[in-house]
Design an enzyme around this catalytic site. Structure first.
Site, mmCIF file in Angstrom:
data_model
loop_
_atom_site.group_PDB
_atom_site.id
_atom_site.type_symbol
_atom_site.label_atom_id
_atom_site.label_comp_id
_atom_site.label_asym_id
_atom_site.label_seq_id
_atom_site.Cartn_x
_atom_site.Cartn_y
_atom_site.Cartn_z
ATOM 1 C CG LEU A 91 42.894 -24.754 -78.258
ATOM 2 C CD1 LEU A 91 44.170 -24.842 -77.749
ATOM 3 C CD2 LEU A 91 42.144 -25.245 -78.258
ATOM 4 C CG ASP A 92 36.930 -19.987 -77.898
ATOM 5 O OD1 ASP A 92 37.713 -19.895 -79.182
ATOM 6 O OD2 ASP A 92 36.440 -20.009 -77.873
ATOM 7 C CE LYS A 93 43.841 -12.300 -76.721
ATOM 8 N NZ LYS A 93 43.983 -10.910 -76.764
ATOM 9 N NE ARG A 152 33.436 -19.110 -73.815
ATOM 10 C CZ ARG A 152 34.661 -18.046 -74.924
ATOM 11 N NH1 ARG A 152 35.148 -18.110 -75.816
ATOM 12 N NH2 ARG A 152 34.194 -16.267 -74.036
#
Length: 247
Positions: free
Chosen positions: A54-56, A154
């Site tokens: 997962l993205d930060k 996104r």
């Protein structure tokens, strides 16, 4: 942070955690001093295997394997698109139509390192979306990704003209303040400066659906975190909507 506090489900083969926003999945290649979930899990278990990321700044569900056999199985499961991955997010504005799909290939930005763009030369990427509640300024959206491209949701929401709220890379990093939602908002007498309701990417990995090595089906869910839920609650209060979220 205690690992036991964020474990959602655990078996001898895997552990699923509710990753907090702001925590890396794996160590940073350029700064190994930054804390990562993988590093914390290795301290806790000794041996752990990364299956997906997962993205930060994205919170929510992430699965790690606890042995080599499970690592091979779950890596193939994710790569073969045999895991259903659902997210919830707040996007800017009102999405019209309220349901749809974005089928736009994604590739690395030709100039900006670490950024992705939609481009017909990119890798295929498919995202389904459904507006759960619309509040004018923002919409709460359920999203399903059928591919796992970097920053896929996104990039696809930006492509639609409705980027995820507080997305510095693809929209704006402006935090969400109560004063922007509530009419006639006034600071408390002892408050010098308004604190934001939300100051990070409004994206949450909500559900995973998959079958384990024994063929048992799992549907795992992590509820919206407090910061995103606080924004949704205020949006409901101040837009005349008070219905419970039903997904």
């Amino acid at each position: 942070m205690r690992i036991n506090d964020i474990i959602i489900k655990e078996t001898p083969d895997f552990v699923i955690l509710n990753k907090p926003a702001g925590l890396l999945t794996i160590p940073d290649r350029h700064d190994n001093q930054l804390q990562s979930l993988q590093g914390l899990l290795r301290k806790h278990y000794g041996q752990i295997f990364t299956v997906h990321r997962l993205d930060k700044d994205t919170s929510g569900l992430i699965l790690f394997a606890k042995n080599e056999e499970a690592h091979k199985y779950y890596s193939q499961l994710f790569e073969g698109r045999n895991v259903k991955k659902f997210y919830q997010g707040l996007v800017n504005g009102q999405l019209i139509p309220a349901t749809g799909s974005v089928d736009e290939p994604i590739m690395e930005h030709p100039v900006v390192k670490g950024k992705m763009v939609t481009n017909r030369k990119g890798k295929n990427a498919l995202t389904d979306y459904e507006v759960v509640e619309s509040f004018g300024l923002y919409s709460l959206v359920k999203l399903q990704i059928h591919t796992g491209r970097t920053h896929q949701i996104r990039v696809h929401m930006k492509h639609l003209g409705h980027p995820i709220a507080v997305d510095e890379l693809y929209g704006t990093n402006a935090p969400v303040f109560l004063s922007a939602i509530k009419k006639n908002y006034k600071l408390g007498k002892r408050t010098e400066e308004e604190r934001p309701l939300l100051s990070r990417l409004a994206l949450h990995a909500w559900q995973l659906h998959f079958k384990d090595q024994q063929g048992e089906e799992h549907i795992v869910e992590a509820p919206l975190p407090k910061d995103i839920q606080a924004v949704v609650t205020q949006l409901r209060k101040n837009s005349g909507q008070s219905s419970e979220l039903v997904l």
